[in-house]
Design an enzyme around this catalytic site. Structure first.
Site, PDB file in Angstrom:
ATOM      1  N   GLU A 106       0.819  -1.215   0.000  1.00 65.49           N
ATOM      2  CA  GLU A 106       0.000   0.000   0.000  1.00 65.49           C
ATOM      3  C   GLU A 106       0.849   1.259   0.000  1.00 65.49           C
ATOM      4  O   GLU A 106       1.922   1.286   0.584  1.00 65.49           O
ATOM      5  CB  GLU A 106      -0.829   0.043   1.286  1.00 65.49           C
ATOM      6  CG  GLU A 106      -1.861  -1.019   1.377  1.00 65.49           C
ATOM      7  CD  GLU A 106      -2.472  -1.081   2.768  1.00 65.49           C
ATOM      8  OE1 GLU A 106      -2.444  -0.073   3.496  1.00 65.49           O
ATOM      9  OE2 GLU A 106      -2.962  -2.160   3.109  1.00 65.49           O
ATOM     10  N   CYS A 119       2.941   8.249   1.557  1.00 64.96           N
ATOM     11  CA  CYS A 119       3.366   7.285   2.573  1.00 64.96           C
ATOM     12  C   CYS A 119       3.629   5.959   1.864  1.00 64.96           C
ATOM     13  O   CYS A 119       2.751   5.454   1.159  1.00 64.96           O
ATOM     14  CB  CYS A 119       2.256   7.147   3.607  1.00 64.96           C
ATOM     15  SG  CYS A 119       2.583   5.890   4.846  1.00 64.96           S
ATOM     16  N   CYS A 126       4.990  -7.599   7.873  1.00 64.93           N
ATOM     17  CA  CYS A 126       5.947  -7.102   8.868  1.00 64.93           C
ATOM     18  C   CYS A 126       6.091  -8.158   9.944  1.00 64.93           C
ATOM     19  O   CYS A 126       5.125  -8.834  10.293  1.00 64.93           O
ATOM     20  CB  CYS A 126       5.415  -5.795   9.463  1.00 64.93           C
ATOM     21  SG  CYS A 126       6.540  -5.022  10.641  1.00 64.93           S
ATOM     22  N   CYS A 130       3.636  -5.530  16.410  1.00 61.66           N
ATOM     23  CA  CYS A 130       2.977  -4.529  17.273  1.00 61.66           C
ATOM     24  C   CYS A 130       1.487  -4.878  17.380  1.00 61.66           C
ATOM     25  O   CYS A 130       0.832  -5.161  16.365  1.00 61.66           O
ATOM     26  CB  CYS A 130       3.160  -3.122  16.708  1.00 61.66           C
ATOM     27  SG  CYS A 130       4.899  -2.657  16.557  1.00 61.66           S
ATOM     28  N   CYS A 133      -1.292  -2.893  15.200  1.00 61.79           N
ATOM     29  CA  CYS A 133      -1.005  -2.567  13.796  1.00 61.79           C
ATOM     30  C   CYS A 133      -1.472  -3.674  12.849  1.00 61.79           C
ATOM     31  O   CYS A 133      -1.199  -4.855  13.072  1.00 61.79           O
ATOM     32  CB  CYS A 133       0.497  -2.340  13.643  1.00 61.79           C
ATOM     33  SG  CYS A 133       0.980  -1.936  11.966  1.00 61.79           S
ATOM     34  N   CYS A 347      -2.231   1.707   8.407  1.00 65.81           N
ATOM     35  CA  CYS A 347      -1.266   0.810   7.774  1.00 65.81           C
ATOM     36  C   CYS A 347      -1.762  -0.606   7.608  1.00 65.81           C
ATOM     37  O   CYS A 347      -2.176  -1.226   8.571  1.00 65.81           O
ATOM     38  CB  CYS A 347      -0.025   0.666   8.644  1.00 65.81           C
ATOM     39  SG  CYS A 347       0.708   2.184   9.056  1.00 65.81           S
TER      40      CYS A 347
HETATM   41  N1  SAH Z   1       7.480  -0.006  11.178  1.00 68.90           N
HETATM   42  C1  SAH Z   1       7.600   1.421  11.194  1.00 68.90           C
HETATM   43  C2  SAH Z   1       6.808   2.121  10.113  1.00 68.90           C
HETATM   44  C3  SAH Z   1       5.409   1.648   9.823  1.00 68.90           C
HETATM   45  S1  SAH Z   1       4.079   2.037  10.937  1.00 68.90           S
HETATM   46  C4  SAH Z   1       7.226   1.962  12.543  1.00 68.90           C
HETATM   47  O1  SAH Z   1       6.749   1.211  13.372  1.00 68.90           O
HETATM   48  O2  SAH Z   1       7.463   3.132  12.805  1.00 68.90           O
HETATM   49  C5  SAH Z   1       3.793   3.742  10.807  1.00 68.90           C
HETATM   50  C6  SAH Z   1       3.205   4.349  12.066  1.00 68.90           C
HETATM   51  O3  SAH Z   1       1.804   4.035  12.216  1.00 68.90           O
HETATM   52  C7  SAH Z   1       3.892   3.857  13.330  1.00 68.90           C
HETATM   53  O4  SAH Z   1       4.084   4.912  14.210  1.00 68.90           O
HETATM   54  C8  SAH Z   1       2.869   2.868  13.838  1.00 68.90           C
HETATM   55  O5  SAH Z   1       3.073   2.594  15.182  1.00 68.90           O
HETATM   56  C9  SAH Z   1       1.568   3.581  13.527  1.00 68.90           C
HETATM   57  N2  SAH Z   1       0.379   2.710  13.556  1.00 68.90           N
HETATM   58  C10 SAH Z   1       0.291   1.411  13.259  1.00 68.90           C
HETATM   59  N3  SAH Z   1      -0.963   0.958  13.422  1.00 68.90           N
HETATM   60  C11 SAH Z   1      -1.700   2.008  13.823  1.00 68.90           C
HETATM   61  C12 SAH Z   1      -3.080   2.182  14.145  1.00 68.90           C
HETATM   62  N4  SAH Z   1      -3.927   1.170  14.100  1.00 68.90           N
HETATM   63  N5  SAH Z   1      -3.494   3.417  14.509  1.00 68.90           N
HETATM   64  C13 SAH Z   1      -2.629   4.449  14.563  1.00 68.90           C
HETATM   65  N6  SAH Z   1      -1.316   4.353  14.264  1.00 68.90           N
HETATM   66  C14 SAH Z   1      -0.853   3.143  13.910  1.00 68.90           C
END
Ligand code: SAH
Length: 362
Positions: A106, A119, A126, A130, A133, A347
């Site tokens: 994406e 973006c 991944c 987390c 995510c 994401c």
């Molecule tokens: N792996 C990298 C980049 C991808 S995520 C990282 O973790 O920074 C990009 C951002 O979106 C990160 O700050 C992540 O924690 C956040 N993110 C992921 N899922 C989310 C969600 N459901 N709501 C809000 N932010 C989210």
């Protein structure tokens, strides 16, 4: 073979195919020399790749014989637009791009007062895990090549007809889990004969792969670093982000301080606000104490709900209060505007829903 790009086998051996769009002009130059071609051919090929040529046959200013040689030894992948969703609220465009091997990633085009930002993804899936995510559901399939990261910029630009002013590596994947290809991508996208986008207009975000932060500080590239912190202490952060077991908060914040000091660049701290989890005034004070004295700015992000994942976003006034507490402790922060939440813009969500629609799991 280095980075999946440059074959070291002799011409007589069976060559692995060269990934043309991942090649830097100086590498193309070397290749032209090896093939007895004039070096200006390198610039022509690089420029075709950057303009989004989808096949070697499109490179009409090359000799026919060079095109044939290229076809024998190189592959030129091109993304296809599998889905395009546009937000009715704010015009955000979310692309689901198909890769040559059937995988999908994406990219999201967002419009701000200061310009258009894209973006982009660095991996298919991944492995960071987390809990909040969507990208992590199904784990890591593979890393993208530098050329595939670049293709998102090229094809989003071509499809939208818009000039892309800035890039954020905040799509699917962990950029520092694909470090070499991400750095190669920076060189490709920055090159004056190609897309020519200034490194100062690129932000890279990490969930906390500490060695990547130290390496980036040494690259001499003026890119902006974002740290997805999301919690001020180890107990909470480990529960949300497994990477914290490997690199705890103290080490991560120390690395961020090092980056800010070495590069003189402000580090952005991403903090997703989850109701009742990490959003109390005590958390804000703990966060402020952690960040004290660092050249940084905190972005407070309302949690985007992800199907199958628990947790809801903190209320607006709770986020505002959190921001005020940070401010009173001398830490600047902004509440990030939610863009594209009517089109699954968090994401990994579009990729997930497309996988579900196709009825197969990864
Ligand atoms: N792996 C990298 C980049 C991808 S995520 C990282 O973790 O920074 C990009 C951002 O979106 C990160 O700050 C992540 O924690 C956040 N993110 C992921 N899922 C989310 C969600 N459901 N709501 C809000 N932010 C989210």
């Amino acid at each position: 073979m280095q980075n999946g790009v440059w074959p070291i086998a002799e011409e007589s051996e069976k060559l692995e195919q060269i990934d043309l769009r991942s090649m830097l002009p100086e590498e193309l130059c070397e290749l032209m020399q090896r093939w007895g071609e004039p070096s200006y051919r390198a610039k022509q090929i690089f420029s075709w790749c950057a303009r989004g040529a989808a096949s070697i046959d499109e490179m009409t200013n090359l000799s026919k014989s060079l095109r044939e040689t290229l076809k024998r030894h190189c592959r030129l992948s091109a993304l296809t637009v599998l889905q395009r969703q546009q937000s009715k609220k704010d015009g955000t465009v979310k692309y689901l791009f198909g890769l040559h091997d059937g995988n999908a990633v994406e990219s999201v085009l967002m419009h701000y007062e200061h310009g258009t930002s894209l973006c982009i993804s660095s991996q298919v899936g991944c492995r960071m895990g987390c809990t909040f995510c969507a990208s992590t559901i199904g784990g890591l399939v593979r890393s993208l090549t530098a050329g595939e990261i670049l293709e998102q910029v090229i094809f989003a630009g071509l499809d939208s007809g818009e000039r892309i002013d800035s890039l954020v590596l905040m799509g699917i994947g962990e950029p520092f889990d694909n470090y070499d290809n991400v750095i190669r991508f920076f060189r490709l996208v920055n090159h004056p004969d190609g897309v020519n986008l200034g490194l100062r207009h690129i932000s890279v975000s990490t969930c906390g792969v500490v060695p990547g932060i130290y390496r980036l500080a040494e690259e001499g590239m003026p890119v902006t670093l974002s740290i997805s912190l999301h919690a001020p202490n180890n107990a909470l952060r480990t529960a949300m982000m497994p990477i914290n077991r490997r690199y705890p908060v103290e080490e991560l914040v120390e690395a961020a301080r090092h980056y800010a000091k070495t590069t003189g660049r402000k580090v952005y701290i991403e903090y997703t606000m989850i109701s009742g989890k990490n959003d109390s005034e005590a958390h804000a004070r703990e966060l402020a104490a952690r960040l004290k004295g660092m050249l940084c700015h905190v972005n407070l992000i309302p949690l985007n709900p992800v199907e199958g994942k628990s947790g809801v976003s903190s209320e607006r006034q709770v986020i505002e209060r959190f921001s005020q507490v940070l401010k009173s402790c001398g830490i600047s922060s902004t509440v990030r505007r939610k863009l594209g939440d009517d089109i699954d813009a968090a994401c990994g969500q579009l990729r997930r829903s497309s996988i579900k629609e196709q009825g197969h799991e990864i």
